[in-house]
Design an enzyme around this catalytic site. Sequence first.
Site, PDB file in Angstrom:
ATOM      1  N   VAL A 177      38.982  39.399  38.041  1.00 15.99           N
ATOM      2  CA  VAL A 177      39.459  40.373  37.059  1.00 15.99           C
ATOM      3  C   VAL A 177      40.487  39.784  36.078  1.00 15.99           C
ATOM      4  O   VAL A 177      40.838  40.409  35.084  1.00 15.99           O
ATOM      5  CB  VAL A 177      39.978  41.631  37.793  1.00 15.99           C
ATOM      6  CG1 VAL A 177      41.255  41.352  38.542  1.00 15.99           C
ATOM      7  CG2 VAL A 177      40.181  42.795  36.853  1.00 15.99           C
ATOM      8  N   GLY A 209      38.589  44.779  49.256  1.00 21.75           N
ATOM      9  CA  GLY A 209      39.795  44.547  50.055  1.00 21.75           C
ATOM     10  C   GLY A 209      40.046  45.671  51.047  1.00 21.75           C
ATOM     11  O   GLY A 209      39.251  46.614  51.153  1.00 21.75           O
ATOM     12  N   GLY A 211      42.904  47.240  29.407  1.00 16.34           N
ATOM     13  CA  GLY A 211      42.053  47.176  28.217  1.00 16.34           C
ATOM     14  C   GLY A 211      40.744  47.909  28.438  1.00 16.34           C
ATOM     15  O   GLY A 211      40.255  48.634  27.558  1.00 16.34           O
ATOM     16  N   TYR A 245      51.245  50.513  27.754  1.00 13.88           N
ATOM     17  CA  TYR A 245      49.935  51.037  27.311  1.00 13.88           C
ATOM     18  C   TYR A 245      49.971  52.552  27.218  1.00 13.88           C
ATOM     19  O   TYR A 245      49.388  53.151  26.321  1.00 13.88           O
ATOM     20  CB  TYR A 245      48.815  50.586  28.271  1.00 13.88           C
ATOM     21  CG  TYR A 245      48.101  49.345  27.797  1.00 13.88           C
ATOM     22  CD1 TYR A 245      48.758  48.123  27.754  1.00 13.88           C
ATOM     23  CD2 TYR A 245      46.779  49.395  27.371  1.00 13.88           C
ATOM     24  CE1 TYR A 245      48.113  46.983  27.309  1.00 13.88           C
ATOM     25  CE2 TYR A 245      46.127  48.263  26.911  1.00 13.88           C
ATOM     26  CZ  TYR A 245      46.798  47.061  26.884  1.00 13.88           C
ATOM     27  OH  TYR A 245      46.151  45.939  26.432  1.00 13.88           O
ATOM     28  N   TYR A 261      54.844  37.975  43.893  1.00 14.78           N
ATOM     29  CA  TYR A 261      54.208  39.289  44.077  1.00 14.78           C
ATOM     30  C   TYR A 261      55.072  40.380  43.444  1.00 14.78           C
ATOM     31  O   TYR A 261      54.578  41.192  42.659  1.00 14.78           O
ATOM     32  CB  TYR A 261      54.039  39.547  45.570  1.00 14.78           C
ATOM     33  CG  TYR A 261      53.303  40.825  45.911  1.00 14.78           C
ATOM     34  CD1 TYR A 261      51.950  40.977  45.623  1.00 14.78           C
ATOM     35  CD2 TYR A 261      53.965  41.880  46.548  1.00 14.78           C
ATOM     36  CE1 TYR A 261      51.276  42.150  45.959  1.00 14.78           C
ATOM     37  CE2 TYR A 261      53.290  43.043  46.891  1.00 14.78           C
ATOM     38  CZ  TYR A 261      51.954  43.174  46.596  1.00 14.78           C
ATOM     39  OH  TYR A 261      51.282  44.328  46.933  1.00 14.78           O
ATOM     40  N   THR A 317      40.788  37.377  48.908  1.00 15.93           N
ATOM     41  CA  THR A 317      41.238  37.945  50.196  1.00 15.93           C
ATOM     42  C   THR A 317      40.388  39.154  50.589  1.00 15.93           C
ATOM     43  O   THR A 317      40.497  39.635  51.711  1.00 15.93           O
ATOM     44  CB  THR A 317      42.732  38.351  50.158  1.00 15.93           C
ATOM     45  OG1 THR A 317      42.926  39.309  49.104  1.00 15.93           O
ATOM     46  CG2 THR A 317      43.620  37.162  49.928  1.00 15.93           C
ATOM     47  N   ASP A 362      35.439  42.467  42.773  1.00 11.28           N
ATOM     48  CA  ASP A 362      36.303  41.672  43.653  1.00 11.28           C
ATOM     49  C   ASP A 362      35.913  40.209  43.504  1.00 11.28           C
ATOM     50  O   ASP A 362      34.729  39.899  43.374  1.00 11.28           O
ATOM     51  CB  ASP A 362      36.124  42.127  45.123  1.00 11.28           C
ATOM     52  CG  ASP A 362      37.337  41.824  45.986  1.00 11.28           C
ATOM     53  OD1 ASP A 362      37.697  40.632  46.093  1.00 11.28           O
ATOM     54  OD2 ASP A 362      37.913  42.758  46.541  1.00 11.28           O
ATOM     55  N   SER A 392      44.600  42.207  44.347  1.00  6.37           N
ATOM     56  CA  SER A 392      45.732  41.277  44.499  1.00  6.37           C
ATOM     57  C   SER A 392      45.837  40.847  45.955  1.00  6.37           C
ATOM     58  O   SER A 392      45.619  41.663  46.850  1.00  6.37           O
ATOM     59  CB  SER A 392      47.070  41.934  44.123  1.00  6.37           C
ATOM     60  OG  SER A 392      48.136  41.008  44.311  1.00  6.37           O
TER      61      SER A 392
END
Length: 310
Positions: free
Chosen positions: A58, A11, A103, A160, A146, A36, A32, A76
């Site tokens: 992902v 991106g 993770g 996390y 978003y 976009t 990716d 994103s």
Amino acid sequence: MKRLLITGGAGFLGSHLCEHFLAKGCEVIAVDNLLTGRLENIEGLIGNPRFRFIKLDVTNFLHVPGKLDAVLHFASPASPVDYQRWPIPTLKVGALGTHKALGLAKDKKAVFVLASTSEVYGDPEVNPQPESYWGNVNPIGPRGVYDEAKRFAEALTMAYHRSHGIPVRIVRIFNTYGPRMRMNDGRAVPNFITQALAGRPITVYGDGSQTRSLTFVSDLVDGIDRLLRSRLNEPVNIGNPREMSLLEIAQTIRRLTGSKSRLVFKPLPTDDPKVRRPDISLARAKLHWEPKVALEDGLRRTIAYFRKPL
Ligand code: UDP
């Protein structure tokens, strides 16, 4: 930092990060799904033995063999036009994608970097926005896909950090521009430049009095690098505090391109934030960061990129 994985690596921002960390001698794995992102953004990196590209979504299982020192989650859709065209992928990459990337970072004992956004502040009632401001977001509006995905991503990242003790960095990115933006991504800067260069009318939404603060991509990358090397496990604004109205931005681009395009006014999109300006006290104090590239210089470099035949 020796070996990094960057989601959204093809991106606009991801490709600049790949290039930056390769130049510093790191090994970089870019992931990716090319929704976009574009391969042409990273074509200059293919062939570098320290660079690898994996086409992968992902939001599905994410694993790579070997050690990782950092996972940077930058995947994103990011322009309002893109995320309203792909609302569900946007929610999924912010939620499921962040979960998978966290993770992976946990498994590798790697630092996790989340690309968050000034959109977590929504249509802010406080200007400039410090990190302590909780925001004013419409969860069910067109931008909510978003904004809320990124707010959830921040919440998951902090969970996390608190539950598993993993080191995290959260960068709240303000409007960033520069080479490798897609000319049709719908954002103000690429729209204005392509319209000005083609001599077409420049489309200002609303009366153009809404404000934004534009950051050149190299300043953002410098801020992210400093944040990664810091020990700040809390969100940090990275953005240029020079606030301008959209009308001023349109006029500046028209002047710098030497265009004779006229300005035309179109309806303001729903929930379009009226003001936006980062309070960068935290980045200044803890990262010794501040932007260096003046708007006119950054715009000239971006205009030169858009002038090049594709
Ligand atoms: N905008 C505009 N003309 C355009 C595209 C955008 O006036 O052709 C306005 C938009 O309404 C917003 C600002 O420019 O007020 C910045 O929009 P952008 O899509 O770049 O990003 P945002 O900051 O809204 O996420």
